[in-house]
Design an enzyme around this catalytic site. Sequence first.
Site, PDB file in Angstrom:
ATOM      1  N   GLU A 104      13.243-154.103 -29.306  1.00 51.60           N
ATOM      2  CA  GLU A 104      12.275-154.626 -28.328  1.00 51.60           C
ATOM      3  C   GLU A 104      12.978-155.466 -27.258  1.00 51.60           C
ATOM      4  O   GLU A 104      12.616-155.415 -26.084  1.00 51.60           O
ATOM      5  CB  GLU A 104      11.187-155.429 -29.061  1.00 51.60           C
ATOM      6  CG  GLU A 104      10.297-154.491 -29.886  1.00 51.60           C
ATOM      7  CD  GLU A 104       9.278-155.220 -30.739  1.00 51.60           C
ATOM      8  OE1 GLU A 104       9.701-156.058 -31.558  1.00 51.60           O
ATOM      9  OE2 GLU A 104       8.074-154.948 -30.592  1.00 51.60           O
ATOM     10  N   GLU A 124       9.660-151.566 -38.531  1.00 49.78           N
ATOM     11  CA  GLU A 124       8.635-152.521 -38.958  1.00 49.78           C
ATOM     12  C   GLU A 124       7.655-151.923 -39.955  1.00 49.78           C
ATOM     13  O   GLU A 124       7.187-152.598 -40.872  1.00 49.78           O
ATOM     14  CB  GLU A 124       7.853-153.040 -37.737  1.00 49.78           C
ATOM     15  CG  GLU A 124       8.586-154.090 -36.920  1.00 49.78           C
ATOM     16  CD  GLU A 124       9.484-153.513 -35.846  1.00 49.78           C
ATOM     17  OE1 GLU A 124       9.840-152.312 -35.934  1.00 49.78           O
ATOM     18  OE2 GLU A 124       9.852-154.257 -34.922  1.00 49.78           O
TER      19      GLU A 124
HETATM   20  C1  3H9 Z   1      10.466-157.251 -36.582  1.00 51.86           C
HETATM   21  O1  3H9 Z   1      11.432-157.125 -35.879  1.00 51.86           O
HETATM   22  C2  3H9 Z   1       9.121-157.661 -36.069  1.00 51.86           C
HETATM   23  C3  3H9 Z   1       9.006-157.601 -34.559  1.00 51.86           C
HETATM   24  O2  3H9 Z   1       8.705-156.287 -34.129  1.00 51.86           O
HETATM   25  C4  3H9 Z   1       7.868-158.433 -34.040  1.00 51.86           C
HETATM   26  C5  3H9 Z   1       7.930-159.874 -34.242  1.00 51.86           C
HETATM   27  C6  3H9 Z   1       6.830-160.582 -33.533  1.00 51.86           C
HETATM   28  N1  3H9 Z   1      15.834-160.864 -41.137  1.00 51.86           N
HETATM   29  O3  3H9 Z   1      20.528-154.887 -45.648  1.00 51.86           O
HETATM   30  P1  3H9 Z   1      21.795-155.663 -45.826  1.00 51.86           P
HETATM   31  C7  3H9 Z   1      19.677-159.921 -44.415  1.00 51.86           C
HETATM   32  S1  3H9 Z   1      10.551-157.014 -38.243  1.00 51.86           S
HETATM   33  C8  3H9 Z   1      16.417-161.681 -42.032  1.00 51.86           C
HETATM   34  O4  3H9 Z   1      22.294-155.883 -47.195  1.00 51.86           O
HETATM   35  P2  3H9 Z   1      23.300-153.617 -44.487  1.00 51.86           P
HETATM   36  C9  3H9 Z   1      19.515-159.253 -45.777  1.00 51.86           C
HETATM   37  O5  3H9 Z   1      18.455-159.833 -46.494  1.00 51.86           O
HETATM   38  C10 3H9 Z   1      12.273-156.686 -38.564  1.00 51.86           C
HETATM   39  N2  3H9 Z   1      17.420-161.283 -42.852  1.00 51.86           N
HETATM   40  O6  3H9 Z   1      22.983-155.105 -44.922  1.00 51.86           O
HETATM   41  C11 3H9 Z   1      20.868-159.500 -46.401  1.00 51.86           C
HETATM   42  O7  3H9 Z   1      20.874-160.827 -46.888  1.00 51.86           O
HETATM   43  P3  3H9 Z   1      21.686-161.211 -48.213  1.00 51.86           P
HETATM   44  C12 3H9 Z   1      12.654-155.308 -38.220  1.00 51.86           C
HETATM   45  C13 3H9 Z   1      17.831-160.023 -42.754  1.00 51.86           C
HETATM   46  O8  3H9 Z   1      24.538-153.686 -43.712  1.00 51.86           O
HETATM   47  C14 3H9 Z   1      21.812-159.414 -45.210  1.00 51.86           C
HETATM   48  O9  3H9 Z   1      21.005-159.625 -44.047  1.00 51.86           O
HETATM   49  N3  3H9 Z   1      13.986-155.066 -38.645  1.00 51.86           N
HETATM   50  C15 3H9 Z   1      17.264-159.135 -41.841  1.00 51.86           C
HETATM   51  O10 3H9 Z   1      23.199-152.701 -45.649  1.00 51.86           O
HETATM   52  C16 3H9 Z   1      22.522-158.085 -45.094  1.00 51.86           C
HETATM   53  O11 3H9 Z   1      21.522-157.063 -45.115  1.00 51.86           O
HETATM   54  C17 3H9 Z   1      14.266-154.588 -39.868  1.00 51.86           C
HETATM   55  O12 3H9 Z   1      13.391-154.306 -40.633  1.00 51.86           O
HETATM   56  C18 3H9 Z   1      16.214-159.588 -41.002  1.00 51.86           C
HETATM   57  N4  3H9 Z   1      15.628-158.810 -40.081  1.00 51.86           N
HETATM   58  O13 3H9 Z   1      22.097-153.189 -43.519  1.00 51.86           O
HETATM   59  C19 3H9 Z   1      15.718-154.419 -40.197  1.00 51.86           C
HETATM   60  N5  3H9 Z   1      17.862-157.924 -41.967  1.00 51.86           N
HETATM   61  O14 3H9 Z   1      23.110-160.894 -47.902  1.00 51.86           O
HETATM   62  C20 3H9 Z   1      15.973-154.833 -41.612  1.00 51.86           C
HETATM   63  C21 3H9 Z   1      18.806-158.077 -42.921  1.00 51.86           C
HETATM   64  O15 3H9 Z   1      21.392-162.646 -48.411  1.00 51.86           O
HETATM   65  N6  3H9 Z   1      17.358-154.792 -41.942  1.00 51.86           N
HETATM   66  N7  3H9 Z   1      18.775-159.337 -43.398  1.00 51.86           N
HETATM   67  O16 3H9 Z   1      21.120-160.328 -49.307  1.00 51.86           O
HETATM   68  C22 3H9 Z   1      18.030-153.656 -42.237  1.00 51.86           C
HETATM   69  O17 3H9 Z   1      17.494-152.573 -42.146  1.00 51.86           O
HETATM   70  C23 3H9 Z   1      19.432-153.781 -42.730  1.00 51.86           C
HETATM   71  O18 3H9 Z   1      19.618-155.102 -43.143  1.00 51.86           O
HETATM   72  C24 3H9 Z   1      20.532-153.437 -41.705  1.00 51.86           C
HETATM   73  C25 3H9 Z   1      21.922-153.821 -42.286  1.00 51.86           C
HETATM   74  C26 3H9 Z   1      20.488-151.949 -41.423  1.00 51.86           C
HETATM   75  C27 3H9 Z   1      20.328-154.201 -40.418  1.00 51.86           C
END
Ligand code: 3H9
Length: 685
Positions: A104, A124
């Site tokens: 976004e 999301e």
């Molecule tokens: C959103 O954006 C809403 C908006 O549209 C509107 C708002 C108004 N936040 O997965 P990993 C942490 S909703 C906080 O193992 P990888 C995760 O918990 C969001 N923490 O790594 C982990 O912590 P820990 C939309 C986050 O390399 C560490 O980072 N976005 C977030 O296998 C490493 O993560 C998503 O849904 C976050 N957003 O994969 C993306 N993301 O080490 C969600 C990760 O303590 N994330 N953490 O266990 C992912 O898909 C994967 O984390 C990503 C990296 C592909 C980025």
Amino acid sequence: MSPISTRKHGDILIVTSNNPPVNALGHAVREGLVAAVAEADGDEAVKAVVIVCQGQTFFAGADITEFGKPMQLPMLPTVVDIIENCTKPVVAAIHGTAFGGGLEVALASHYRVALPSAKLGVPEVKLGLLPGAGGTQRLPRVAGVEKALEMAATGNPIGAVEAHGLGLVDRLIEGDLEQHAVAFAEEVKDIRPIPKSSERDDKLAAARANPQVFADFRKANGRKFRGFEAPEKNIQAIEAAVAKPYAEGVLDERRLFMELMTGRQARAQQYFFFAERKAAKIDGIPEETLPREIKRVGVIGAGTMGGGISMNFLSAGIPVTIVEMAQEALDRGAGVMRKNYEATAAKGKMTASQVEGAMGLLNPTLDFDALADCDLIIEAVFENMDVKKEIFTKLDAICKPGAILASNTSYLSIDEIAAATKRPQDVLGLHFFSPANVMKLLEVVRGAKTAPDVLVTAMQLAKRIKKVAVVAGVCYGFIGNRMLIPRQMQAMQLLLEGATPEQVDRVHVEFGMPMGPFQMSDLAGVDIGWHRDPNRIENIRDALCAIDRWGQKKGAGFYDYDEKRNPSPSPVVQGIIDDFRAKAGVEKREISDQEIIERTLYTMVNEGALILEGGFAQRASDIDVVWVYGYGWPVYRGGPMHWADGEGLDKIVAGIRNQLSRLGGDFKLSDMLVKKAEAGEKFTR
Ligand code: 3H9
């Protein structure tokens, strides 16, 4: 210190985010971005802006840990509007994953450049949400309505190369991202008017002329979205983008976002996001424990399980030596693997050379001694303790020191198997779920003597082969199958008392399971675990097996099947049930759907609590991960333990007590469950 820093390169303001691990758009990042835009606006010497991230990725989305807490201003929708309204052109320089709020931010920027390896997506929906910072309105304007629908409603990302083809990425960058992004900014700095995604509507025209696209999309994906609330609201938000002016569309987006955010499904799906990541953490193991190196894997048994297990490693580029007893079985196993790969290639998900590459890593052999140079050996033969012990004794004799010896057993004691070797510290269970090349779950069974580095190796390897691993202790059926036992027992008992297989299955499917207990039994094989004596008929299952009703593979099980495997209720089965009921002297009665839930699902929750009590699972959320990835428990209900919390543990205990007289003499109510219910505590969250 702010995670956002700025510096000038000539007349370009470079805005850098450094917020590990994934540059989530938390409060400090949002504040920093607003300040950076103000700096650009206020500095005449700045002609354009580049937004770039340090570390492994561009902004991977909003900071999910802030959800459910009071939101600190500025909110993300305001931030992206501020970026779009910057008076100087803004270029988003993307690497890694521009996800959710991250995309976004990129969409609000006036231009997007990306490394070819980058991924762009709005996941999301997987958190029970929709892109709530203008994403549902800007994405269709930039990428087109059909692509936006697919991306938002499924949450699956696209690669930068595809995004470039769609116009979502303006330029692909080879080489240094920041340097090329600055050069790009130089090229576009004087272009006026500055292009704003929110003001475009050229790509909405086709859907405006043909709003049928939405109905078609809903129809095509109805099955996939069954039970989920978020996909439909994503669709509605994009419908609003097409039907209404931007300013009104964003209001719809906000309303729909808040409806989802305050619902139970979003809470469950966000809980599950962290549950899945927590599962990778092993209690009681020093953080500095190093994994052993796995260069070659050995698999014993080329049946369905052994073949499926091997494919995981081959697909990850790890060579596999697969051993069988007879050439025919070996050939058949390798043939099935090839066929599976070719089917994947036919769907366009693999190239022919990738198929050859994977199969080229396979060494099929009848020579058991060929396992001597493997770093990990997984035994996948049928469930018989004596056979398994014999295999492990042989492995102990031939395998190199430090090799990890694993069994794919679903029920048997890893400790007993390990005791057949002189190296129990190297033995563990690796319980794959069928089909092993598809199902994401891996139960890593920790024996009493399993060494810490063996466990660490298993968890890391799981990630390498794209599995979600959960550590389980040694108990009958580990986590998943152990919880299946009370469910199947109660389902069977319910038939005697008056329910039909159709009713029990319907209740489970309506709950959100992919299939009910009897449908599952027919698919997996009613004869699994059967004693194979047609004259020994002690229950309904024995009676079915004795007359060859082994499930779908025989065209008959709890249901009758036509040639296309469509099920229909079976009068034969009903007759068998009626007979057993008469013999058991049970009176037929009306069974309510609620009773089916209490008997089959509440008892599962109770078993989960017993597993925790016994220390066979590290944490309640691990049990939920097992059930979502191993058995298709609907993720929007979080898993059995999270669901029980939501229902109220007092309600679960009351429901079980209500049914106590019917649950059978062996049933044991968990003390932990009762205590938590009495104290008003929860298992998860
Ligand atoms: C959103 O954006 C809403 C908006 O549209 C509107 C708002 C108004 N936040 O997965 P990993 C942490 S909703 C906080 O193992 P990888 C995760 O918990 C969001 N923490 O790594 C982990 O912590 P820990 C939309 C986050 O390399 C560490 O980072 N976005 C977030 O296998 C490493 O993560 C998503 O849904 C976050 N957003 O994969 C993306 N993301 O080490 C969600 C990760 O303590 N994330 N953490 O266990 C992912 O898909 C994967 O984390 C990503 C990296 C592909 C980025």
